[in-house]
Design a protein around this motif. Structure first.
Motif, short mmCIF file in Angstrom:
data_model
loop_
_atom_site.label_atom_id
_atom_site.label_comp_id
_atom_site.label_asym_id
_atom_site.label_seq_id
_atom_site.Cartn_x
_atom_site.Cartn_y
_atom_site.Cartn_z
N GLY A 67 0.77 -1.23 0.00
CA GLY A 67 0.00 0.00 0.00
C GLY A 67 0.80 1.28 0.00
N ARG A 87 -0.15 2.73 -13.79
CA ARG A 87 -0.75 3.08 -12.49
C ARG A 87 -1.93 2.15 -12.15
NH1 ARG A 87 -2.95 7.95 -12.90
NH2 ARG A 87 -2.30 8.49 -15.02
N HIS A 88 -2.69 1.76 -13.16
CA HIS A 88 -3.78 0.81 -12.93
C HIS A 88 -3.21 -0.53 -12.44
CE1 HIS A 88 -7.68 -1.13 -13.44
NE2 HIS A 88 -7.07 -2.10 -14.08
N ARG A 91 -2.10 -0.12 -8.79
CA ARG A 91 -3.24 -0.12 -7.88
C ARG A 91 -3.78 -1.53 -7.69
NH1 ARG A 91 -5.64 3.45 -10.30
NH2 ARG A 91 -4.94 5.21 -9.04
N TYR A 95 -0.71 -1.11 -4.34
CA TYR A 95 0.03 0.10 -4.02
C TYR A 95 -0.88 1.32 -4.20
CZ TYR A 95 3.97 -3.07 -4.24
OH TYR A 95 4.81 -4.12 -4.01
N THR A 96 -0.38 2.47 -3.83
CA THR A 96 -1.14 3.72 -3.98
C THR A 96 -0.42 4.62 -4.98
OG1 THR A 96 -1.82 3.54 -1.65
CG2 THR A 96 -2.22 5.65 -2.78
N PRO A 97 -0.75 4.49 -6.26
CA PRO A 97 -0.02 5.27 -7.28
C PRO A 97 -0.54 6.69 -7.40
CG PRO A 97 -1.64 3.87 -8.33
CD PRO A 97 -1.74 3.57 -6.86
N TYR A 98 0.36 7.60 -7.73
CA TYR A 98 0.02 8.99 -7.95
C TYR A 98 0.53 9.42 -9.33
CZ TYR A 98 -1.17 9.63 -3.01
OH TYR A 98 -1.76 9.54 -1.77
#
Length: 287
Positions: A67, A87-88, A91, A95-98
């Protein structure tokens, strides 16, 4: 490619260091950009997207992430749209992508670097843990430099086809970079600084069939205890959605920074991955 200028060093270097630096600069200058055949192979990027869709059931078997936040930088001339598949995937791994949120990456325009530094610090504060940085092509240069400036906020750095170890003219994008950024690519002193790896675990994922960046430009010095190189079969513009590159990314993000180990390319992995044990200087001289 250059991101910003640092103050010029004022400490005199011993003759051995001067000779080593001159040798590295000379080897970097001898590198050439990928030829027309490799540039044509960049057209396989849609097939890499199709391969990603086909590989999703396999990729979903990867161990779940913890995460922690991951900031993703797009390549030269690209925006956050191009990193959506990556990023998809992150996620889905837990994890928490930005996204980068700086529009199109046209180089270090006014305010871009300050905004990016603030994003890293804010994400680390919000999650109360360090942030992993993933940079595609030029975005990897940002990731590496920010990790050097803010090692207390950065967990690890992963770059995809990033030209940090050679001269920018060993790429097929340097003219476009100069056009859109307004900067020149002939600052040898700055280029030497860019070759220095960050003080955090750093992985360079690269391809010898990259049609934009000469692969030797993406090699960390393997003598550095926290730096490594992982070779995959990929195009440059498709690397961020190549299933082999994504597998390597997930493997690296799952590493505990306190007990970091280099990517294991043994066993079944040897059919898909290679780990490079020579630095950019040796690779350039042996081209």
């Amino acid at each position: 490619m250059p991101v910003h200028r640092r103050p010029r060093p004022t400490i005199a270097l011993p003759p051995a260091s001067i000779d080593a630096g001159a040798e590295a600069a000379d080897s970097a200058a001898r590198l050439q950009a990928p030829g027309p055949w490799l540039m044509m192979l960049e057209g396989r990027a849609p097939w890499e997207w199709a391969a990603l869709l086909a590989a999703l059931p396999w990729l979903r078997r990867l161990p779940p992430g913890d995460g922690h936040p991951v900031l993703v930088f797009p390549g030269l001339g690209a925006s956050d749209i191009t990193t959506l598949p990556l990023r998809h995937f992150l996620r889905g791994c837990g994890y928490t992508p930005y996204p980068w949120r700086q529009g199109f990456n046209f180089g270090p325009r006014h305010g871009v670097l300050d905004a990016t530094r603030a994003m890293v610090a804010q994400a680390a504060e919000r999650h109360r843990e360090k942030v992993s940085l993933i940079g595609w092509s030029l975005g990897g240069v940002y990731a590496r430099e920010i990790a050097k400036e803010q090692p207390g906020h950065v967990r690890c750095v992963i770059t995809l086809g990033t030209p940090f170890a050679g001269h920018p003219r060993a790429t097929n994008a340097w003219r476009f970079y100069e056009l859109v950024s307004g900067q020149h690519t002939d600052d040898d002193e700055l280029l030497a600084l860019l070759r220095e790896p960050p003080p955090v675990p750093t992985t360079s994922i690269y391809s010898k069939t990259d049609g934009i960046v000469a692969w030797q430009c993406s090699l960390n010095d393997p003598a550095h205890p926290l730096a490594e190189n992982v070779e995959v079969h990929a195009s440059h513009i498709g690397m961020g959605m190549n299933p082999l590159a994504l597998y390597a990314i997930a493997d690296r993000l799952a590493q505990d920074p306190a007990h970091w180990r280099r990517f294991d390319a043994q066993g079944a992995r040897r059919w898909f991955f290679r780990t490079t044990h020579e630095g950019p200087l040796a690779a350039a001289s042996g081209r």
